[in-house]
Motif scaffolding. Structure first.
Motif, PDB file in Angstrom:
ATOM      1  N   ASN A  52       0.994  -1.366  -0.431  1.00  0.00           N
ATOM      2  CA  ASN A  52      -0.225   0.003   0.283  1.00  0.00           C
ATOM      3  C   ASN A  52       1.105   0.969   0.289  1.00  0.00           C
ATOM      4  O   ASN A  52       0.378   2.025   0.790  1.00  0.00           O
ATOM      5  N   ASN A  53       2.190   1.481  -0.523  1.00  0.00           N
ATOM      6  CA  ASN A  53       2.911   2.415  -0.689  1.00  0.00           C
ATOM      7  C   ASN A  53       3.667   2.203  -1.507  1.00  0.00           C
ATOM      8  O   ASN A  53       4.575   1.078  -2.116  1.00  0.00           O
ATOM      9  N   LEU A  54       3.127   3.272  -2.824  1.00  0.00           N
ATOM     10  CA  LEU A  54       3.487   3.777  -3.781  1.00  0.00           C
ATOM     11  C   LEU A  54       4.630   4.537  -4.008  1.00  0.00           C
ATOM     12  O   LEU A  54       4.588   6.270  -3.001  1.00  0.00           O
ATOM     13  N   LEU A  71       3.205  20.770  -5.709  1.00  0.00           N
ATOM     14  CA  LEU A  71       3.591  19.261  -6.201  1.00  0.00           C
ATOM     15  C   LEU A  71       2.241  19.060  -6.730  1.00  0.00           C
ATOM     16  O   LEU A  71       1.637  18.661  -4.846  1.00  0.00           O
ATOM     17  N   ASP A  72       1.255  18.755  -7.115  1.00  0.00           N
ATOM     18  CA  ASP A  72       0.859  17.655  -7.076  1.00  0.00           C
ATOM     19  C   ASP A  72       0.273  16.299  -7.821  1.00  0.00           C
ATOM     20  O   ASP A  72       1.494  15.886  -8.610  1.00  0.00           O
ATOM     21  N   VAL A  73       0.374  15.384  -6.801  1.00  0.00           N
ATOM     22  CA  VAL A  73       0.203  14.496  -7.585  1.00  0.00           C
ATOM     23  C   VAL A  73      -0.996  13.241  -7.893  1.00  0.00           C
ATOM     24  O   VAL A  73      -1.913  13.646  -6.890  1.00  0.00           O
ATOM     25  N   TYR A  74      -0.728  13.311  -8.719  1.00  0.00           N
ATOM     26  CA  TYR A  74      -2.227  11.541  -9.076  1.00  0.00           C
ATOM     27  C   TYR A  74      -2.099  10.409  -9.659  1.00  0.00           C
ATOM     28  O   TYR A  74      -0.297  10.211 -10.295  1.00  0.00           O
ATOM     29  N   VAL A  75      -2.622   9.310  -9.266  1.00  0.00           N
ATOM     30  CA  VAL A  75      -2.305   8.324  -9.474  1.00  0.00           C
ATOM     31  C   VAL A  75      -4.197   7.702 -10.172  1.00  0.00           C
ATOM     32  O   VAL A  75      -4.780   7.831  -9.369  1.00  0.00           O
ATOM     33  N   PRO A  81      -4.164  14.552  -2.166  1.00  0.00           N
ATOM     34  CA  PRO A  81      -4.275  15.613  -1.292  1.00  0.00           C
ATOM     35  C   PRO A  81      -2.713  15.578  -0.474  1.00  0.00           C
ATOM     36  O   PRO A  81      -2.186  15.061  -0.658  1.00  0.00           O
ATOM     37  N   ARG A  82      -3.044  17.449  -0.680  1.00  0.00           N
ATOM     38  CA  ARG A  82      -2.224  17.376  -0.277  1.00  0.00           C
ATOM     39  C   ARG A  82      -1.416  17.706   1.351  1.00  0.00           C
ATOM     40  O   ARG A  82      -0.644  19.112   1.871  1.00  0.00           O
ATOM     41  N   ASP A  83      -1.198  16.500   1.747  1.00  0.00           N
ATOM     42  CA  ASP A  83      -1.258  16.472   3.555  1.00  0.00           C
ATOM     43  C   ASP A  83      -0.528  14.976   3.733  1.00  0.00           C
ATOM     44  O   ASP A  83      -0.586  14.355   2.571  1.00  0.00           O
ATOM     45  N   GLN A  84      -0.260  14.866   4.452  1.00  0.00           N
ATOM     46  CA  GLN A  84       1.016  13.926   5.019  1.00  0.00           C
ATOM     47  C   GLN A  84       0.388  13.250   5.301  1.00  0.00           C
ATOM     48  O   GLN A  84       0.619  11.797   5.832  1.00  0.00           O
ATOM     49  N   THR A  85      -0.897  12.825   5.625  1.00  0.00           N
ATOM     50  CA  THR A  85      -1.720  11.396   5.755  1.00  0.00           C
ATOM     51  C   THR A  85      -2.005  10.381   4.185  1.00  0.00           C
ATOM     52  O   THR A  85      -2.408   9.860   4.449  1.00  0.00           O
ATOM     53  N   ASN A  86      -1.613  11.230   3.326  1.00  0.00           N
ATOM     54  CA  ASN A  86      -1.865  11.274   1.985  1.00  0.00           C
ATOM     55  C   ASN A  86      -0.475  11.131   1.231  1.00  0.00           C
ATOM     56  O   ASN A  86      -0.145   9.614   0.614  1.00  0.00           O
ATOM     57  N   ASP A 111       6.816   8.839  -1.451  1.00  0.00           N
ATOM     58  CA  ASP A 111       5.588   8.321  -1.016  1.00  0.00           C
ATOM     59  C   ASP A 111       4.025   8.654  -0.998  1.00  0.00           C
ATOM     60  O   ASP A 111       3.485   9.287   0.104  1.00  0.00           O
ATOM     61  N   VAL A 112       3.482   7.444  -1.230  1.00  0.00           N
ATOM     62  CA  VAL A 112       1.733   8.630  -0.984  1.00  0.00           C
ATOM     63  C   VAL A 112       1.078   6.655  -1.633  1.00  0.00           C
ATOM     64  O   VAL A 112       1.653   5.728  -1.635  1.00  0.00           O
ATOM     65  N   TYR A 113       0.438   6.613  -0.671  1.00  0.00           N
ATOM     66  CA  TYR A 113      -0.836   5.607   0.972  1.00  0.00           C
ATOM     67  C   TYR A 113      -1.600   5.115  -0.069  1.00  0.00           C
ATOM     68  O   TYR A 113      -2.970   6.383   0.252  1.00  0.00           O
ATOM     69  N   THR A 114      -1.641   4.700  -1.090  1.00  0.00           N
ATOM     70  CA  THR A 114      -3.043   3.384  -1.840  1.00  0.00           C
ATOM     71  C   THR A 114      -2.877   2.501  -1.635  1.00  0.00           C
ATOM     72  O   THR A 114      -1.760   1.372  -1.622  1.00  0.00           O
ATOM     73  N   THR A 115      -4.377   2.413  -1.765  1.00  0.00           N
ATOM     74  CA  THR A 115      -3.776   0.400  -1.936  1.00  0.00           C
ATOM     75  C   THR A 115      -4.549   0.649  -3.848  1.00  0.00           C
ATOM     76  O   THR A 115      -5.770   1.104  -4.763  1.00  0.00           O
TER      77      THR A 115
END
Length: 140
Positions: A52-54, A71-75, A81-86, A111-115
C-alpha cells in the motif's frame, strides 16, 4: 472654470500614469511566469509499489527551484491531497541549503499511501508551472 478643468486634467493624467504602471507590472509578472514555465522540467525516474505504498523518484531537470508544497500528484487520474496522511515528499539526499525548495538536479522521493490492484496504472506529477511528467507501470 479653468481651475476646474486644470484639476480634472491633473487627476486624469495621474490615474492614467497609475494604470500604465500597473499594466507594466502585470506584464513583467506574466513574462516572468512564462520564463519560469519554459525553464522548469521534471522527470519521473522510477515507480515502485509495495504494501500500500507507492514510491515515486523524480528529478528536477529544469533550471529553476520548485516548491514542494505546490506539487500535485495523481494516481490513475485521481489527485492525491496535499497532506501528510496521503503522501510524504523528501529531497534525496537530504538538503540543508534549501530544505523546502526542490533545486535543479535534485531528486525527490514521494511516498503515496494508496491501495492498487494488479494491472496497468499511471502516476502524473504537476508543478506550480504546469510542467508535468507521467509514468505508466504494471503490477502483477
Amino acid at each position: 472654470m479653468e481651475q476646474l478643468l486644470f484639476i480634472a486634467l491633473v487627476g486624469f493624467f495621474s490615474i492614467s500614469k497609475a494604470i500604465a504602471l500597473d499594466n507594466k507590472t502585470s506584464l513583467a509578472l506574466k513574462e516572468q511566469t512564462a520564463m519560469d514555465k519554459l525553464s522548469s522540467g521534471i522527470t519521473i525516474d522510477s515507480v515502485s509499489y509495495q504494501a500500500n505504498n507507492l514510491t515515486i523518484i523524480v528529478n528536477n531537470t529544469g533550471k529553476i527551484k520548485l516548491k514542494l508544497e505546490e506539487l500535485d500528484v495523481y494516481v490513475d487520474g485521481s489527485r492525491i491531497p496535499r497532506d501528510q496522511t496521503n503522501r510524504t515528499i523528501r529531497i534525496t539526499p537530504r538538503d540543508f541549503l534549501n530544505p523546502t525548495l526542490w533545486d535543479p538536479d535534485e531528486s525527490i522521493e514521494i511516498d503515496v499511501y494508496t491501495t492498487l490492484g494488479s494491472g496497468t496504472h499511471s502516476t502524473t506529477l504537476l508543478t506550480e508551472y504546469s510542467t508535468s511528467d507521467t509514468k505508466v507501470f504494471d503490477l502483477a
